[in-house]
Design a protein around this motif. Sequence first.
Motif, PDB file in Angstrom:
ATOM      1  N   ALA A 463       6.233  -6.836   7.011  1.00 47.72           N
ATOM      2  CA  ALA A 463       5.158  -6.028   6.651  1.00 47.72           C
ATOM      3  C   ALA A 463       4.706  -6.558   5.114  1.00 47.72           C
ATOM      4  CB  ALA A 463       5.776  -4.472   6.282  1.00 47.72           C
ATOM      5  N   PHE A 464       5.504  -7.216   4.382  1.00 46.64           N
ATOM      6  CA  PHE A 464       4.937  -7.684   3.152  1.00 46.64           C
ATOM      7  C   PHE A 464       4.260  -8.910   3.227  1.00 46.64           C
ATOM      8  CE2 PHE A 464       5.663 -10.469  -0.643  1.00 46.64           C
ATOM      9  CZ  PHE A 464       5.448  -9.609  -1.659  1.00 46.64           C
ATOM     10  N   ASP A 465       4.584  -9.726   4.264  1.00 49.53           N
ATOM     11  CA  ASP A 465       3.739 -10.936   4.618  1.00 49.53           C
ATOM     12  C   ASP A 465       2.267 -10.608   5.246  1.00 49.53           C
ATOM     13  OD1 ASP A 465       5.860 -12.577   4.094  1.00 49.53           O
ATOM     14  OD2 ASP A 465       6.365 -12.858   6.000  1.00 49.53           O
ATOM     15  N   ILE A 466       2.097  -9.610   5.776  1.00 49.20           N
ATOM     16  CA  ILE A 466       0.953  -9.002   6.489  1.00 49.20           C
ATOM     17  C   ILE A 466       0.029  -8.678   5.306  1.00 49.20           C
ATOM     18  CG2 ILE A 466      -0.468  -7.467   7.747  1.00 49.20           C
ATOM     19  CD1 ILE A 466       2.036  -7.631   9.501  1.00 49.20           C
ATOM     20  N   ALA A 467       0.662  -7.665   4.300  1.00 53.51           N
ATOM     21  CA  ALA A 467       0.251  -7.154   3.328  1.00 53.51           C
ATOM     22  C   ALA A 467      -0.543  -8.398   2.138  1.00 53.51           C
ATOM     23  CB  ALA A 467       1.037  -5.893   2.400  1.00 53.51           C
ATOM     24  N   THR A 468       0.540  -9.403   1.950  1.00 52.64           N
ATOM     25  CA  THR A 468      -0.053 -10.137   1.328  1.00 52.64           C
ATOM     26  C   THR A 468      -1.263 -11.181   1.718  1.00 52.64           C
ATOM     27  OG1 THR A 468       2.333 -10.602   0.603  1.00 52.64           O
ATOM     28  CG2 THR A 468       0.871 -12.388   0.019  1.00 52.64           C
ATOM     29  N   GLY A 469      -1.067 -11.333   2.976  1.00 55.01           N
ATOM     30  CA  GLY A 469      -2.351 -12.159   3.579  1.00 55.01           C
ATOM     31  C   GLY A 469      -3.706 -11.380   3.404  1.00 55.01           C
ATOM     32  N   LEU A 470      -3.494  -9.887   3.696  1.00 55.05           N
ATOM     33  CA  LEU A 470      -4.805  -9.034   3.723  1.00 55.05           C
ATOM     34  C   LEU A 470      -5.238  -8.929   2.100  1.00 55.05           C
ATOM     35  CD1 LEU A 470      -4.042  -5.979   5.973  1.00 55.05           C
ATOM     36  CD2 LEU A 470      -5.767  -7.670   6.162  1.00 55.05           C
ATOM     37  N   HIS A 471      -4.491  -8.974   1.146  1.00 53.66           N
ATOM     38  CA  HIS A 471      -4.572  -9.181  -0.295  1.00 53.66           C
ATOM     39  C   HIS A 471      -5.250 -10.211  -0.699  1.00 53.66           C
ATOM     40  CE1 HIS A 471      -3.999  -9.452  -4.694  1.00 53.66           C
ATOM     41  NE2 HIS A 471      -3.973  -8.154  -4.678  1.00 53.66           N
ATOM     42  N   HIS A 483     -10.654  -8.032   7.430  1.00 53.50           N
ATOM     43  CA  HIS A 483     -10.091  -8.622   8.547  1.00 53.50           C
ATOM     44  C   HIS A 483     -10.786  -8.029   9.809  1.00 53.50           C
ATOM     45  CE1 HIS A 483      -7.365 -10.214  11.851  1.00 53.50           C
ATOM     46  NE2 HIS A 483      -7.102 -10.937  11.056  1.00 53.50           N
ATOM     47  N   MET A 484     -10.888  -6.834  10.061  1.00 63.33           N
ATOM     48  CA  MET A 484     -11.527  -5.935  10.979  1.00 63.33           C
ATOM     49  C   MET A 484     -10.874  -6.162  12.410  1.00 63.33           C
ATOM     50  SD  MET A 484     -13.701  -4.400   9.259  1.00 63.33           S
ATOM     51  CE  MET A 484     -14.760  -3.471  10.684  1.00 63.33           C
ATOM     52  N   ASN A 485      -9.550  -6.784  12.380  1.00 65.08           N
ATOM     53  CA  ASN A 485      -8.842  -6.949  13.838  1.00 65.08           C
ATOM     54  C   ASN A 485      -7.442  -6.928  13.554  1.00 65.08           C
ATOM     55  OD1 ASN A 485      -8.761  -7.259  16.590  1.00 65.08           O
ATOM     56  ND2 ASN A 485      -9.251  -9.508  16.506  1.00 65.08           N
ATOM     57  N   ILE A 486      -6.775  -6.104  12.681  1.00 65.43           N
ATOM     58  CA  ILE A 486      -5.521  -6.039  12.524  1.00 65.43           C
ATOM     59  C   ILE A 486      -4.858  -5.080  13.548  1.00 65.43           C
ATOM     60  CG2 ILE A 486      -3.700  -5.100  10.797  1.00 65.43           C
ATOM     61  CD1 ILE A 486      -5.315  -7.624   9.761  1.00 65.43           C
ATOM     62  N   ASN A 487      -3.744  -5.841  14.188  1.00 65.78           N
ATOM     63  CA  ASN A 487      -3.093  -5.197  15.219  1.00 65.78           C
ATOM     64  C   ASN A 487      -1.758  -6.032  15.413  1.00 65.78           C
ATOM     65  OD1 ASN A 487      -3.483  -6.867  17.779  1.00 65.78           O
ATOM     66  ND2 ASN A 487      -5.582  -5.975  17.377  1.00 65.78           N
ATOM     67  N   SER A 488      -0.662  -5.609  15.984  1.00 63.89           N
ATOM     68  CA  SER A 488       0.473  -6.341  16.185  1.00 63.89           C
ATOM     69  C   SER A 488       0.098  -7.334  17.287  1.00 63.89           C
ATOM     70  CB  SER A 488       1.714  -5.445  16.887  1.00 63.89           C
ATOM     71  OG  SER A 488       1.112  -4.742  18.055  1.00 63.89           O
ATOM     72  N   LYS A 489      -0.752  -7.388  17.842  1.00 66.87           N
ATOM     73  CA  LYS A 489      -1.067  -8.695  18.948  1.00 66.87           C
ATOM     74  C   LYS A 489      -1.729  -9.873  18.175  1.00 66.87           C
ATOM     75  CE  LYS A 489      -1.592  -6.088  22.978  1.00 66.87           C
ATOM     76  NZ  LYS A 489      -2.184  -5.637  24.289  1.00 66.87           N
ATOM     77  N   ASN A 490      -2.312  -9.636  16.894  1.00 69.29           N
ATOM     78  CA  ASN A 490      -2.902 -10.538  16.105  1.00 69.29           C
ATOM     79  C   ASN A 490      -1.976 -10.983  14.848  1.00 69.29           C
ATOM     80  OD1 ASN A 490      -5.254 -11.615  16.879  1.00 69.29           O
ATOM     81  ND2 ASN A 490      -6.575 -10.053  15.637  1.00 69.29           N
ATOM     82  N   VAL A 491      -0.781 -10.717  14.782  1.00 67.46           N
ATOM     83  CA  VAL A 491       0.128 -11.050  13.817  1.00 67.46           C
ATOM     84  C   VAL A 491       1.104 -11.911  14.638  1.00 67.46           C
ATOM     85  CG1 VAL A 491       2.082 -10.215  12.304  1.00 67.46           C
ATOM     86  CG2 VAL A 491      -0.117  -8.906  12.409  1.00 67.46           C
ATOM     87  N   PHE A 492       1.321 -13.122  14.261  1.00 67.94           N
ATOM     88  CA  PHE A 492       2.202 -14.213  14.924  1.00 67.94           C
ATOM     89  C   PHE A 492       3.458 -14.406  13.826  1.00 67.94           C
ATOM     90  CE2 PHE A 492      -1.462 -14.557  17.021  1.00 67.94           C
ATOM     91  CZ  PHE A 492      -1.232 -14.970  18.259  1.00 67.94           C
ATOM     92  N   LYS A 539     -10.530  -0.426   2.795  1.00 75.24           N
ATOM     93  CA  LYS A 539      -9.604   0.702   3.345  1.00 75.24           C
ATOM     94  C   LYS A 539      -9.859   0.527   4.902  1.00 75.24           C
ATOM     95  CE  LYS A 539      -8.856   2.879  -0.622  1.00 75.24           C
ATOM     96  NZ  LYS A 539      -7.596   3.161  -1.334  1.00 75.24           N
ATOM     97  N   VAL A 540     -10.765   0.041   5.363  1.00 77.51           N
ATOM     98  CA  VAL A 540     -10.676  -0.122   7.064  1.00 77.51           C
ATOM     99  C   VAL A 540      -9.409  -0.880   7.349  1.00 77.51           C
ATOM    100  CG1 VAL A 540     -11.999  -0.858   8.880  1.00 77.51           C
ATOM    101  CG2 VAL A 540     -13.121   0.100   7.035  1.00 77.51           C
ATOM    102  N   ASP A 541      -9.128  -2.105   6.651  1.00 76.49           N
ATOM    103  CA  ASP A 541      -7.928  -3.021   6.955  1.00 76.49           C
ATOM    104  C   ASP A 541      -6.636  -2.187   6.656  1.00 76.49           C
ATOM    105  OD1 ASP A 541      -9.445  -5.187   8.210  1.00 76.49           O
ATOM    106  OD2 ASP A 541      -9.184  -6.183   6.377  1.00 76.49           O
ATOM    107  N   ILE A 542      -6.680  -1.338   5.692  1.00 75.22           N
ATOM    108  CA  ILE A 542      -5.508  -0.829   5.363  1.00 75.22           C
ATOM    109  C   ILE A 542      -5.229   0.299   6.568  1.00 75.22           C
ATOM    110  CG2 ILE A 542      -4.537   1.128   3.600  1.00 75.22           C
ATOM    111  CD1 ILE A 542      -6.018  -0.481   1.331  1.00 75.22           C
ATOM    112  N   PHE A 543      -6.175   0.999   7.046  1.00 73.73           N
ATOM    113  CA  PHE A 543      -5.990   1.961   7.950  1.00 73.73           C
ATOM    114  C   PHE A 543      -5.208   1.173   9.260  1.00 73.73           C
ATOM    115  CE2 PHE A 543      -6.812   3.933  11.977  1.00 73.73           C
ATOM    116  CZ  PHE A 543      -6.736   5.294  11.788  1.00 73.73           C
ATOM    117  N   ALA A 544      -5.744  -0.118   9.572  1.00 74.35           N
ATOM    118  CA  ALA A 544      -4.974  -0.971  10.680  1.00 74.35           C
ATOM    119  C   ALA A 544      -3.733  -1.063  10.460  1.00 74.35           C
ATOM    120  CB  ALA A 544      -6.074  -1.829  10.942  1.00 74.35           C
TER     121      ALA A 544
END
Length: 633
Positions: A463-471, A483-492, A539-544
């Motif tokens: 979770a911290f890694d994803i947040a750091t990448g978005l930041h 990003h506009m495409n955040i979901n668990s299938k787009n996280v490796f 905020k759109v990415d934060i929702f996802a």
Amino acid sequence: MIFQWLLVVIWTCIGSSYGQQFYDSTSCFSSITSPGTRYTCTSPNDSCQTFLVYRANQDFTTISDVSYLFGILDPDHELLLNMNNVTSSLQILEIGREVIVPIQCSCLGEFFQANVTYIAPTNTKFDHVACGVFEGLVKSVTLFQENINNISDGNHYDIKGGTELIVPLKCACPDKFFGAAGFEYLVTYPFISGDDTGKVSEKFKIPVEDIWGVNNLSFNPTVFSKTTILVPLRKEPSINFSIQESEPPGPGFLPTQLVEKSTRNQKLKKLYIAGSVVGLFLLAATLVACGLYVRALRKFKAERTNGFSIHKGFVTTGSTPRNSPPISGPTTTTRSSANSCLSPDLLAGIKYTLGEYNIDELKNATGNFSEETKVSDKVYKGCVDDVEVLIKKIRFEDTRQVIDVHSRINHVNIVKLQGVCYGEDDITGSYLVFEYPSNGTLRDCLSNSSAASLNWHRRTQIAFDIATGLHYLHFCTIPPYTHMNINSKNVFLTSKWRAKLAIFGAKVSIGTTRDIGSIGSLGGWIAPEHLVHGSVSEKVDIFAFGVVLLELISGKEDVDGNFLRDSITFLGGGANEGGCFEQLKNFIDPCLMEDYPLAEALCLAVLAKACVEDDPLHRPSMDDIIKVLARMV
């Protein structure tokens, strides 16, 4: 000092006979009405052209956004651009940057007001619209009174999503007394924390006594944030931006200073920029040197090679493909393309760091793009030169945009772009080749036996890694991107269970409201305000991100962006404390075998719930999220 006091006394005595306006010191959220809650008028149908001050925030970051909010019918935004010394209507403004907005002020009944229309994107409250969206330019009680017929059942302060509101903005026109004094405009100015009348007088370069007199204020008065005063001017307003603001406005989530930037951070930012410029200069010099060396090397090889030519990544001998002009060149095994859509200036920067693949080796790597190698929509897993890679098919015309985005990105939590292939022709499209983190997608790991390996510590780290990448995307790239495409299938996940965000499409600059369907594949969970208005913000990415957090906690896959959100309604305060913990335990992934700190689990669930709020201003900022997660990793 005595002279200033005398001026205020004279203002008050003379102006009292002409219906002078008052300053209302009560909170924007207050239900109390007092002199100054609305500015009074005495001549029905009296109207004037005047102005107000609005500050750029996380949801209205450009002149285009501000113009849309206040219903200014100017397609080219020339008036706002000229008044505010801004060159482009899509230029991202610094949070808290003041914008002068022209309005038509009219006397309607007893009060002056400038009416604008606002459609609530989601369920919200009058307090939020008046004091949040419009920054105190209208008091909450006034907005409620103007729209009393639009209240929903149950709570008279609730507004349903899609409701059209009339927003009576505070304004006033000069009367005979002000006209005789030479004042042409009364500009509505909202205070923020740390502001005072002295700073306002410096910004507009007028005597502070004029401000005190017009607003019926005493000498050196105390003022409060999200209240307004009238600024009397003899000509159209212009702001002296050299006056330092104390605290830019913005919604809060935690009791921390989020938006205010310290002098130290500013100095560090300038130091980073200077270092980046020096680094880019050294990189450019290195690339030029490498280019000269490679050119000399190719020339040397060409002198020793006869009868060869290269076309579209295939090496031929003695002849050229039919209907294609010969291209002179050396024998080479380097991947190449004769039909590049990249501009020479872009290629110059990445030519020697971005590999070029041919279509045959990609077909061999993926079994001719078979379903067995498919990871997600148009994304395949393959092996090229004994290295596992991800291969994404993309429209030919979008290739340059994606490479341009990746040329600006260098971060450990973002999947690296390794190369490109232009396919067999322009119609079939192009292929992007990315690194492949060895543990695959987060969704696959949560759904299969790997879930047992994802202990609590690893999940909070992910979770911290994803947040750091978005930041990084939101605040450290120029321009900032969503990003506009955040979901668990787009996280490796890597072999060490560290998370990397995949960026398979060109990202969208924060603040734009344009159609992004042709730019990115919108496979992530999209926030309600984007579906309604198409606006783009962090905020759109934060929702996802909140939906992905819920998947990390529960292990379940969200089917529509609402399934897991509806599963945590027990966090809303309806259940008693014991029942809340029991329901939380039932929600958490059973693979964890209750091996997790319950307090941390509750904290993460509350954070996720805040991220998926319908109202974007109720969601935490990315700074908030990182501060919370940093305590867990």
